[in-house]
Scaffold this motif. Structure first.
Motif, PDB file in Angstrom:
ATOM      1  N   ALA A  39      -3.218   7.945   3.110  1.00 26.26           N
ATOM      2  CA  ALA A  39      -2.542   8.887   2.476  1.00 26.26           C
ATOM      3  C   ALA A  39      -1.465   8.662   2.601  1.00 26.26           C
ATOM      4  CB  ALA A  39      -3.589  10.230   3.296  1.00 26.26           C
ATOM      5  N   PRO A  40      -0.274   9.480   2.289  1.00 28.40           N
ATOM      6  CA  PRO A  40       0.830   9.667   1.441  1.00 28.40           C
ATOM      7  C   PRO A  40       1.775   9.984   2.474  1.00 28.40           C
ATOM      8  CG  PRO A  40      -0.240  10.630  -0.736  1.00 28.40           C
ATOM      9  CD  PRO A  40      -1.571  10.078   0.581  1.00 28.40           C
ATOM     10  N   GLY A  41       2.799   9.313   3.270  1.00 29.40           N
ATOM     11  CA  GLY A  41       2.869   9.699   5.175  1.00 29.40           C
ATOM     12  C   GLY A  41       2.142   9.246   5.504  1.00 29.40           C
ATOM     13  N   LYS A  42       1.285   8.732   5.890  1.00 24.57           N
ATOM     14  CA  LYS A  42       0.813   8.584   7.081  1.00 24.57           C
ATOM     15  C   LYS A  42       0.500   7.669   6.526  1.00 24.57           C
ATOM     16  CE  LYS A  42      -2.092  13.179   6.586  1.00 24.57           C
ATOM     17  NZ  LYS A  42      -3.395  13.975   7.248  1.00 24.57           N
ATOM     18  N   GLU A  43      -0.477   7.192   8.331  1.00 21.37           N
ATOM     19  CA  GLU A  43      -0.070   5.471   8.759  1.00 21.37           C
ATOM     20  C   GLU A  43      -2.489   4.640   8.311  1.00 21.37           C
ATOM     21  OE1 GLU A  43       1.942   4.847  12.914  1.00 21.37           O
ATOM     22  OE2 GLU A  43      -0.401   4.603  12.567  1.00 21.37           O
ATOM     23  N   ALA A  90      -6.609   9.378  -0.755  1.00 23.67           N
ATOM     24  CA  ALA A  90      -5.737   8.058  -0.369  1.00 23.67           C
ATOM     25  C   ALA A  90      -6.211   7.428  -1.183  1.00 23.67           C
ATOM     26  CB  ALA A  90      -6.504   8.148   1.435  1.00 23.67           C
ATOM     27  N   VAL A  91      -4.982   6.438  -0.790  1.00 19.17           N
ATOM     28  CA  VAL A  91      -5.189   5.057  -0.968  1.00 19.17           C
ATOM     29  C   VAL A  91      -6.085   4.146  -0.756  1.00 19.17           C
ATOM     30  CG1 VAL A  91      -4.288   2.585  -2.174  1.00 19.17           C
ATOM     31  CG2 VAL A  91      -2.784   4.357  -2.633  1.00 19.17           C
ATOM     32  N   TYR A  92      -8.244   4.019  -0.998  1.00 15.87           N
ATOM     33  CA  TYR A  92      -8.529   2.941   0.196  1.00 15.87           C
ATOM     34  C   TYR A  92      -8.274   1.567  -0.746  1.00 15.87           C
ATOM     35  CZ  TYR A  92     -11.063   7.272   0.894  1.00 15.87           C
ATOM     36  OH  TYR A  92     -10.740   8.699   1.915  1.00 15.87           O
ATOM     37  N   TYR A  93      -8.619   0.880   0.511  1.00 12.67           N
ATOM     38  CA  TYR A  93      -8.116  -1.148   0.911  1.00 12.67           C
ATOM     39  C   TYR A  93      -9.235  -1.266   1.241  1.00 12.67           C
ATOM     40  CZ  TYR A  93      -2.748   0.570   0.102  1.00 12.67           C
ATOM     41  OH  TYR A  93      -2.101  -0.052  -0.377  1.00 12.67           O
ATOM     42  N   CYS A  94      -9.717  -2.709   0.691  1.00  8.00           N
ATOM     43  CA  CYS A  94     -11.592  -3.078   1.241  1.00  8.00           C
ATOM     44  C   CYS A  94     -11.049  -4.223   1.688  1.00  8.00           C
ATOM     45  CB  CYS A  94     -11.667  -3.650  -0.143  1.00  8.00           C
ATOM     46  SG  CYS A  94     -13.562  -4.812   0.465  1.00  8.00           S
ATOM     47  N   ASN A  95     -11.548  -4.805   2.619  1.00 13.83           N
ATOM     48  CA  ASN A  95     -10.652  -5.696   3.931  1.00 13.83           C
ATOM     49  C   ASN A  95     -11.747  -6.368   4.729  1.00 13.83           C
ATOM     50  OD1 ASN A  95     -10.930  -5.604   7.180  1.00 13.83           O
ATOM     51  ND2 ASN A  95      -8.602  -6.345   6.938  1.00 13.83           N
TER      52      ASN A  95
END
Length: 116
Positions: A39-43, A90-95
């Motif tokens: 999320a913006p401003g978060k880790e 948030a931006v969601y990322y796949c790993n």
């Protein structure tokens, strides 16, 4: 290994979205597949992960609302998100990772926005 996420977008609180992450290579050997979000401003934080045997774990904030699944034949990992809240924005990322000590592979991210 290339990863490509899709399925993000805008949804009202209480709504649902399904994220998909397609891998360019076979994922049978990947013992760790996961979704993260930032999320913006978060880790960046881990949201859900699934092992090669299908054992899934979730961060407390999404437990009972999100479901991670994998389809090895389709080379795809999914994140079904239900009862979405504004704080899920948030931006969601796949790993993906074969195992401990192996490289991490990341997608480019997909934006999820929950608002009225």
């Amino acid at each position: 290994v290339q990863l490509a996420e899709s399925g993000g977008g805008w949804v009202q609180p209480g709504g649902s979205l399904r994220l998909s992450c397609g891998f360019s290579e076979n994922i049978f050997s990947f013992n760790h597949l996961a979704w993260y979000r930032q999320a913006p401003g978060k880790e960046r934080e881990s949201v859900a992960n699934i092992t090669g045997r299908g054992l899934a774990t979730y961060v407390d904030a999404v437990q009972g609302r999100f479901l991670i699944t994998r389809d090895n034949v389709a080379r795809t990992v999914y994140l079904q998100m239900n009862r979405l809240k504004p704080e899920d924005t948030a931006v969601y990322y796949c790993n993906g990772r074969i195992g401990d000590g192996w490289p991490d592979y990341w997608g480019q991210g997909t934006q999820v926005t929950v608002s009225s």
